[in-house]
Scaffold this motif. Structure first.
Motif, PDB file in Angstrom:
ATOM      1  N   PHE A   1      40.437 -40.769  22.391  1.00  0.00           N
ATOM      2  CA  PHE A   1      39.570 -39.850  21.665  1.00  0.00           C
ATOM      3  C   PHE A   1      40.214 -39.441  20.341  1.00  0.00           C
ATOM      4  CE2 PHE A   1      38.603 -35.372  20.699  1.00  0.00           C
ATOM      5  CZ  PHE A   1      37.239 -35.469  20.464  1.00  0.00           C
ATOM      6  N   ILE A   2      41.508 -39.180  20.377  1.00  0.00           N
ATOM      7  CA  ILE A   2      42.206 -38.788  19.144  1.00  0.00           C
ATOM      8  C   ILE A   2      42.269 -39.958  18.173  1.00  0.00           C
ATOM      9  CG2 ILE A   2      44.455 -38.122  18.213  1.00  0.00           C
ATOM     10  CD1 ILE A   2      44.839 -36.381  20.670  1.00  0.00           C
ATOM     11  N   GLU A   3      42.598 -41.133  18.672  1.00  0.00           N
ATOM     12  CA  GLU A   3      42.739 -42.285  17.775  1.00  0.00           C
ATOM     13  C   GLU A   3      41.400 -42.761  17.225  1.00  0.00           C
ATOM     14  OE1 GLU A   3      44.804 -45.273  19.928  1.00  0.00           O
ATOM     15  OE2 GLU A   3      46.773 -44.349  19.656  1.00  0.00           O
ATOM     16  N   ASP A   4      40.353 -42.717  18.062  1.00  0.00           N
ATOM     17  CA  ASP A   4      39.070 -43.294  17.655  1.00  0.00           C
ATOM     18  C   ASP A   4      38.158 -42.280  16.969  1.00  0.00           C
ATOM     19  OD1 ASP A   4      37.023 -45.448  17.699  1.00  0.00           O
ATOM     20  OD2 ASP A   4      35.988 -44.065  19.050  1.00  0.00           O
ATOM     21  N   THR A   5      38.141 -41.056  17.471  1.00  0.00           N
ATOM     22  CA  THR A   5      37.195 -40.060  16.950  1.00  0.00           C
ATOM     23  C   THR A   5      37.846 -39.128  15.941  1.00  0.00           C
ATOM     24  OG1 THR A   5      35.985 -40.123  19.046  1.00  0.00           O
ATOM     25  CG2 THR A   5      35.565 -38.259  17.591  1.00  0.00           C
ATOM     26  N   VAL A   6      38.937 -38.485  16.354  1.00  0.00           N
ATOM     27  CA  VAL A   6      39.570 -37.477  15.495  1.00  0.00           C
ATOM     28  C   VAL A   6      40.181 -38.131  14.256  1.00  0.00           C
ATOM     29  CG1 VAL A   6      41.334 -35.698  15.359  1.00  0.00           C
ATOM     30  CG2 VAL A   6      39.992 -35.961  17.459  1.00  0.00           C
ATOM     31  N   ALA A   7      41.040 -39.116  14.470  1.00  0.00           N
ATOM     32  CA  ALA A   7      41.735 -39.737  13.335  1.00  0.00           C
ATOM     33  C   ALA A   7      40.760 -40.395  12.375  1.00  0.00           C
ATOM     34  CB  ALA A   7      42.756 -40.751  13.846  1.00  0.00           C
ATOM     35  N   ARG A   8      39.725 -41.037  12.917  1.00  0.00           N
ATOM     36  CA  ARG A   8      38.762 -41.740  12.051  1.00  0.00           C
ATOM     37  C   ARG A   8      38.026 -40.768  11.143  1.00  0.00           C
ATOM     38  NH1 ARG A   8      33.776 -43.586  13.542  1.00  0.00           N
ATOM     39  NH2 ARG A   8      34.263 -43.106  15.713  1.00  0.00           N
ATOM     40  N   GLN A   9      37.717 -39.576  11.622  1.00  0.00           N
ATOM     41  CA  GLN A   9      37.017 -38.601  10.782  1.00  0.00           C
ATOM     42  C   GLN A   9      37.962 -37.928   9.796  1.00  0.00           C
ATOM     43  OE1 GLN A   9      34.242 -35.883  12.516  1.00  0.00           O
ATOM     44  NE2 GLN A   9      33.655 -37.275  14.184  1.00  0.00           N
ATOM     45  N   LEU A  10      39.206 -37.678  10.223  1.00  0.00           N
ATOM     46  CA  LEU A  10      40.116 -36.947   9.344  1.00  0.00           C
ATOM     47  C   LEU A  10      40.622 -37.807   8.188  1.00  0.00           C
ATOM     48  CD1 LEU A  10      42.260 -34.797  11.822  1.00  0.00           C
ATOM     49  CD2 LEU A  10      40.189 -34.178  10.577  1.00  0.00           C
ATOM     50  N   VAL A  11      40.878 -39.092   8.430  1.00  0.00           N
ATOM     51  CA  VAL A  11      41.415 -39.929   7.348  1.00  0.00           C
ATOM     52  C   VAL A  11      40.384 -40.164   6.254  1.00  0.00           C
ATOM     53  CG1 VAL A  11      43.097 -41.106   8.799  1.00  0.00           C
ATOM     54  CG2 VAL A  11      40.797 -42.044   8.589  1.00  0.00           C
ATOM     55  N   SER A  12      39.118 -39.888   6.546  1.00  0.00           N
ATOM     56  CA  SER A  12      38.092 -40.036   5.513  1.00  0.00           C
ATOM     57  C   SER A  12      38.042 -38.837   4.572  1.00  0.00           C
ATOM     58  CB  SER A  12      36.717 -40.233   6.164  1.00  0.00           C
ATOM     59  OG  SER A  12      36.337 -39.091   6.912  1.00  0.00           O
ATOM     60  N   LEU A  13      38.768 -37.771   4.900  1.00  0.00           N
ATOM     61  CA  LEU A  13      38.763 -36.577   4.052  1.00  0.00           C
ATOM     62  C   LEU A  13      39.611 -36.812   2.810  1.00  0.00           C
ATOM     63  CD1 LEU A  13      39.259 -33.815   6.792  1.00  0.00           C
ATOM     64  CD2 LEU A  13      37.113 -34.546   5.742  1.00  0.00           C
ATOM     65  N   LYS A  14      39.221 -36.189   1.737  1.00  0.00           N
ATOM     66  CA  LYS A  14      39.960 -36.304   0.490  1.00  0.00           C
ATOM     67  C   LYS A  14      41.337 -35.664   0.637  1.00  0.00           C
ATOM     68  CE  LYS A  14      39.762 -35.117  -4.425  1.00  0.00           C
ATOM     69  NZ  LYS A  14      39.007 -34.420  -5.497  1.00  0.00           N
ATOM     70  N   GLY A  15      42.356 -36.406   0.289  1.00  0.00           N
ATOM     71  CA  GLY A  15      43.720 -35.890   0.333  1.00  0.00           C
ATOM     72  C   GLY A  15      44.474 -36.203   1.610  1.00  0.00           C
ATOM     73  N   VAL A  16      43.782 -36.658   2.655  1.00  0.00           N
ATOM     74  CA  VAL A  16      44.451 -36.999   3.917  1.00  0.00           C
ATOM     75  C   VAL A  16      44.940 -38.436   3.837  1.00  0.00           C
ATOM     76  CG1 VAL A  16      44.187 -37.278   6.408  1.00  0.00           C
ATOM     77  CG2 VAL A  16      43.100 -35.349   5.248  1.00  0.00           C
ATOM     78  N   GLY A  17      46.246 -38.616   4.053  1.00  0.00           N
ATOM     79  CA  GLY A  17      46.812 -39.953   3.952  1.00  0.00           C
ATOM     80  C   GLY A  17      46.918 -40.670   5.274  1.00  0.00           C
ATOM     81  N   GLN A  18      47.297 -39.939   6.332  1.00  0.00           N
ATOM     82  CA  GLN A  18      47.528 -40.583   7.620  1.00  0.00           C
ATOM     83  C   GLN A  18      47.419 -39.554   8.730  1.00  0.00           C
ATOM     84  OE1 GLN A  18      51.370 -42.415   7.919  1.00  0.00           O
ATOM     85  NE2 GLN A  18      50.913 -43.522   9.792  1.00  0.00           N
ATOM     86  N   VAL A  19      46.971 -40.002   9.889  1.00  0.00           N
ATOM     87  CA  VAL A  19      46.908 -39.169  11.091  1.00  0.00           C
ATOM     88  C   VAL A  19      47.628 -39.917  12.203  1.00  0.00           C
ATOM     89  CG1 VAL A  19      45.436 -38.035  12.797  1.00  0.00           C
ATOM     90  CG2 VAL A  19      44.723 -38.106  10.401  1.00  0.00           C
ATOM     91  N   THR A  20      48.661 -39.320  12.768  1.00  0.00           N
ATOM     92  CA  THR A  20      49.437 -39.961  13.824  1.00  0.00           C
ATOM     93  C   THR A  20      49.369 -39.134  15.100  1.00  0.00           C
ATOM     94  OG1 THR A  20      51.462 -38.829  13.124  1.00  0.00           O
ATOM     95  CG2 THR A  20      51.033 -40.995  12.177  1.00  0.00           C
ATOM     96  N   ARG A  21      49.471 -39.841  16.218  1.00  0.00           N
ATOM     97  CA  ARG A  21      49.392 -39.192  17.524  1.00  0.00           C
ATOM     98  C   ARG A  21      50.770 -38.708  17.948  1.00  0.00           C
ATOM     99  NH1 ARG A  21      50.198 -41.751  22.320  1.00  0.00           N
ATOM    100  NH2 ARG A  21      49.874 -43.784  21.332  1.00  0.00           N
ATOM    101  N   VAL A  22      50.789 -37.589  18.666  1.00  0.00           N
ATOM    102  CA  VAL A  22      52.011 -37.012  19.209  1.00  0.00           C
ATOM    103  C   VAL A  22      51.821 -36.866  20.712  1.00  0.00           C
ATOM    104  CG1 VAL A  22      53.548 -35.020  19.247  1.00  0.00           C
ATOM    105  CG2 VAL A  22      52.541 -35.774  17.087  1.00  0.00           C
ATOM    106  N   GLY A  23      52.706 -37.487  21.491  1.00  0.00           N
ATOM    107  CA  GLY A  23      52.555 -37.427  22.936  1.00  0.00           C
ATOM    108  C   GLY A  23      51.467 -38.373  23.407  1.00  0.00           C
ATOM    109  N   GLY A  24      50.993 -38.129  24.622  1.00  0.00           N
ATOM    110  CA  GLY A  24      49.953 -38.985  25.167  1.00  0.00           C
ATOM    111  C   GLY A  24      50.492 -40.341  25.580  1.00  0.00           C
ATOM    112  N   VAL A  25      49.586 -41.209  25.980  1.00  0.00           N
ATOM    113  CA  VAL A  25      49.974 -42.531  26.440  1.00  0.00           C
ATOM    114  C   VAL A  25      48.860 -43.510  26.102  1.00  0.00           C
ATOM    115  CG1 VAL A  25      49.023 -42.142  28.755  1.00  0.00           C
ATOM    116  CG2 VAL A  25      50.798 -43.856  28.437  1.00  0.00           C
ATOM    117  N   GLY A  26      49.250 -44.732  25.695  1.00  0.00           N
ATOM    118  CA  GLY A  26      48.271 -45.734  25.329  1.00  0.00           C
ATOM    119  C   GLY A  26      47.727 -46.473  26.548  1.00  0.00           C
TER     120      GLY A  26
END
Length: 895
Positions: free
Chosen positions: A158-183
């Motif tokens: 959910f974080i990689e597909d939904t959250v990160a995809r929406q946030l990286v489209s914002l102006k000024g956001v360069g990268q979104v990385t996950r902390v914790g969790g498991v693939g």
């Protein structure tokens, strides 16, 4: 020398008014467009070379990869330092260049050097990654995410597909990385008994998957007068159908994968975790682009997260840390200080001039000088940061000085009976030389600061230029606008004032000083000598501590500790910290989301309440016993911007690892005896346990078993194939790695590992124990290198002393005064930067004084008068040093 520009301005008011309206509008527009940051945009020429040798021990990575890369970089010009960090399966080398090197050229030269030694690296390494080091690419925001209806795998996606995809489209956001969790992976768990009975090895199964679990292109064909793309489809559509893959055995039989293995899709190996206030979460960090505003990115991300929270009510988002908070608070405080300074300056002006019209004319000079400055610094690419705003705050008094001199000289003539017009025409031109001399002297004394060297020098570029530009605008205002406003706004005096005689105590003191010149000279020399004595009492430091309410704690687990061991220790740490009344939140991030990440290393972030009983530094001193009481982990404070921690490091280097380790142990012992140092420790983790497989040369050669084959078998059965070469399974939205491995129960003792089947040259297979001996030993899990030699870093927290005092005490340690042969102590970090900074400041001061002297000589056309003026300069040091001692400040770069 008369400056007729004031007379022209008075006679031509319309062009002057239009000029200042234009520069005011441009300044306001530039202010709105400028990004807000904590520090100026500074680019240091540094390049990082990352080379992965998956699953290899740190000592092997150092020998086979790191040293090869460092040797290849030895011929690159302009290199200042080469710093390498070696961990399990990874070599990271940072090449620092001298300030002023072209960053793109540095990257090209490093990439070329790595390409030249690429053939000398092991064949199993992944392609080297050469990239520029962006020191600004630190996480700006950290969020913790929890969802009761999702497991870790689902929340991670959910974080990689939904959250990160929406946030990286914002102006000024360069990268979104996950902390914790498991693939998520597809795991093929082999049955050891069936594999042995059928004569199969893990490599055979993995090769079959790579060969048959594949969709490939077959080119194109023309059928029915149309061109058709040819596709070869062999990949299974579902995970269950992957078990139907047919595998050929050595004796010619065929069987299905499900006959010897269990195929399932689920969580990959957990190498880390994140916890918020004791509850498991998955976090994400937001990095901004270099040019973006901290505050704007924070606001945009906050709005996007709020929208996501509304769209997914079962998911909770909590902001853990925000680097923009300190930026916003510093910006607001500086702006408030700026406005307060302007108001107080206007009040002081009124107290002396005692005329509201003259006060308004002088006070207007401050904003009219400040606002156009934004247009210039914006055109130069500068930002609204702590140093540029500090520069404007500093020159508030200077900006009004020029206007006061002009207004006071004009008002004096008005009070003597002259009309405002005549008084402005005569008074402005009469005082023009003094105004120009004062302004240019201030401008030239700050300009050298903008060109200081060292790592801290680029931060002061915006400071020096901003001061110089604003002062030059104040000169423009004083010579054009202030006389114009005086001519049209001042009222004629109805009762001309009679010049009062110069009497009082000041005249008495002045006459005595002139009558006793040698005594006066002696007093001046004594004040100067006294200022030098005060300077020797003043502690030195590189940066002052803050009170941001955020405490960062570095976490290092014991050698061999598992993820569950680390979780147990972090639960205990969280429990004790949460018992403190001042603690608001405790966020712990341990390990890494990478397969070869270190699960024993992490960070704990403690957020304090806004209203608390003690400041950040006092809280750290208060909970130090708590950190010492948590078992099986080493906890230490990490220096952070705005935090209360000040750390000092001692770096030792040498080629002989044994001598270096022994020396570091003695230095650590002696540092512990210093009262101003707390929690003295070595930064690198202690050596950890290793299982060593040593081939039997005769047996291995007879059977045709090579080290590469043994390493592949061991890696395949324990952690699976490399990411680059592992078979992949496509779910439509995810591309999952297929891991072939043995069950964990089959790898819990040496006997089971020794029973692993190893293929031989004749197509058969033998047990691993037949061609190798298995044993245990202790080995380095983390190796640091500095300028092509081994490095050991010792770190300590400074308590009750300044950085300079602690550094001086460490230098006096007996072991550091006489280091063993082959061991050195290179300067790096804050110590090196502080030495560079103080030396650069000394040069800047001398250059500034020289430029002032040159400007005054040109303006006064004399050598005597400028020398007399500058004779007062040394006496100003006493006031500065005395003020620093009274407020208890260090002589830091921000002072």
């Amino acid at each position: 020398m008369k400056m007729r520009i004031s007379a022209w301005s008075i006679q031509n008011p319309i062009p002057v008014v239009l000029l200042f309206i234009a520069i005011l509008v441009s300044g306001l527009l530039a202010y709105r467009a400028m990004p807000i940051k904590l520090f100026p945009d500074v680019s240091f020429p540094a390049v990082q070379v990352s080379v992965a040798l998956p699953s290899a021990a740190a000592t092997e990575v150092e020998t086979q990869v790191t040293r090869v890369v460092e040797d290849g970089l030895s011929n690159v010009a302009g290199v200042k330092h080469v710093i390498s960090t070696v961990t399990q399966g990874m070599s990271s080398t940072v090449v620092e260049f001298e300030i002023g090197q072209n960053p793109q050229r540095a990257i090209d030269e490093v990439r070329s050097a790595v390409d030249r030694v690429r053939a000398n690296l092991p064949s199993s390494v992944e392609p080297p990654i050469v990239e520029r080091v962006d020191f600004d690419a630190m996480p700006l925001l950290t969020y913790a995410v929890a969802a009761d209806k999702m497991d870790d795998v689902e929340l991670n996606w959910f974080i990689e597909d939904t959250v990160a995809r929406q946030l990286v489209s914002l102006k000024g956001v360069g990268q979104v990385t996950r902390v914790g969790g498991v693939g998520r992976d597809v795991t093929v768990t082999l049955d050891p008994a069936r594999m042995q009975a059928l004569g199969l090895t893990a490599v055979t199964i993995n090769d079959a998957l790579r060969a048959h679990n594949l969709d490939a292109s077959g080119g194109r064909a023309e059928i029915g007068s149309q061109e058709q793309q040819v596709r070869v489809l062999a990949a299974p559509a579902t995970v269950q159908s992957l078990g139907d893959l047919v595998i050929a055995t050595r004796d010619g039989r065929h069987l299905r994968l499900s006959d010897v293995a269990t195929v399932a899709s689920g969580a990959s190996d957990r190498r880390g975790f994140a916890v918020l206030n004791g509850e498991p979460v998955v976090g994400f960090q937001v990095m901004k682009t270099k040019a973006a505003s901290d505050v704007s990115v924070e606001e945009a991300v906050g709005a996007a997260v709020a929208k996501l929270s509304q769209e997914h009510p079962h998911v909770s988002f909590k902001l853990v840390t925000s680097g923009a908070k300190n930026t916003r608070e510093s910006f607001d405080a500086t702006v408030h200080t700026l406005l307060e300074g302007m108001l107080l300056a206007a009040v002081v002006v009124f107290m002396f001039l005692r005329d509201w019209r003259a006060t308004v004319i002088a006070a207007v000079a401050m904003p009219i000088s400040l606002i156009p400055t934004f247009a210039v610094i914006h055109a130069l690419g500068y930002t609204l940061n702590m140093l540029s705003l500090l520069a404007l705050t500093l020159v508030i008094g200077v900006l009004v000085d020029d206007a006061i001199v002009e207004v006071e000289n004009i008002q004096k003539r008005v009070q003597a009976g002259a009309s405002p017009w005549r008084a402005a025409m005569e008074g402005a031109d009469a005082i023009g030389l003094a105004v120009v001399a004062t302004t240019l002297s201030i401008a030239v004394v700050f300009l050298p600061v903008a060109f200081m060297g060292g790592n801290a020098g680029p931060y002061f570029r915006e400071f020096g230029v901003t001061v110089a530009v604003s002062v030059l605008f104040s000169l423009l205002v004083a010579r054009m606008l202030s006389p114009l406003m005086c001519a049209y706004l001042l009222k004629p005096s109805t009762r001309p004032e009679v010049h009062k005689p110069f009497t009082g105590w000041y005249r008495t003191v002045l006459e005595w000083a002139l009558a006793h010149r040698w005594w006066s000279m002696s007093a001046g020399v004594a004040i100067f000598v006294g200022s030098l004595v005060l300077a020797s009492w003043l502690p030195t430091g590189f940066s002052p501590t803050g009170n941001s309410g955020t405490v960062q704690i570095s976490v290092q687990g014991a050698p061999g500790a598992t993820t569950q061991d680390m979780r147990t220790s972090m639960v205990e740490l969280t429990r004790q910290l949460r018992a403190e009344a001042d603690v608001k939140d405790v966020f712990v991030n341990v390990g890494s989301s990478l397969r070869d990440g270190d699960p024993r290393k992490g960070t704990a972030i403690v957020q304090l309440h806004e209203k608390r009983s003690m400041n950040t530094r006092a809280f750290q001193d208060h909970i130090r016993p708590v950190l010492m009481s948590v078992p099986d982990v080493r906890l230490s404070y990490t220096a952070s911007e705005g935090g209360g921690t000040q750390n000092i490091q001692v770096i030792l280097g040498g080629h002989n690892g044994a001598v270096l380790a022994k020396t570091a142990g003695e230095v650590e012992r002696q540092m512990r005896a210093l009262p101003m140092l707390k929690n003295v420790h070595q930064v690198a983790p202690l050596p950890g346990p290793e299982l060593v497989i040593r081939l039997k040369p005769d047996e291995a050669a007879r059977l045709g078993v090579t080290p590469d084959v043994v390493a592949q078998i061991a890696r395949m059965t324990s952690v699976g194939d490399l990411d680059a070469t592992a078979s992949k399974f496509n779910t439509g939205r995810q591309r999952l790695a297929v891991r072939v491995r043995l069950p964990q129960t089959a790898l819990q003792d040496v006997g089971s590992i020794g029973a692993l089947r190893v293929p031989t040259a004749d197509g058969g297979n033998v047990p691993l124990s037949a061609v190798a001996d298995l044993s245990f030993q202790v080995g380095d899990s983390h190796i640091d290198r500095f300028d092509r030699e081994r490095r050991i870093t010792l770190e300590a927290e400074i308590a009750g002393a300044s950085f300079g005092e602690a550094d001086a005490a460490i230098k006096e340690l007996p072991i550091l005064k006489k280091l063993p042969e082959g061991v050195t102590r290179p300067l790096y970090g804050d110590a090196e930067s502080m030495n560079e900074l103080f030396a650069s400041f000394g040069v800047a001061i001398l250059v500034g004084v020289g430029l002032i002297l040159g400007v005054l000589i040109l303006l006064f056309r004399s050598f005597v008068k400028p020398v007399i003026i500058l004779a007062a300069l040394p006496l100003s040091l006493a006031g500065a040093f005395l003020a620093l001692l009274l407020v208890g400040a260090n002589s830091t770069y921000r002072c």
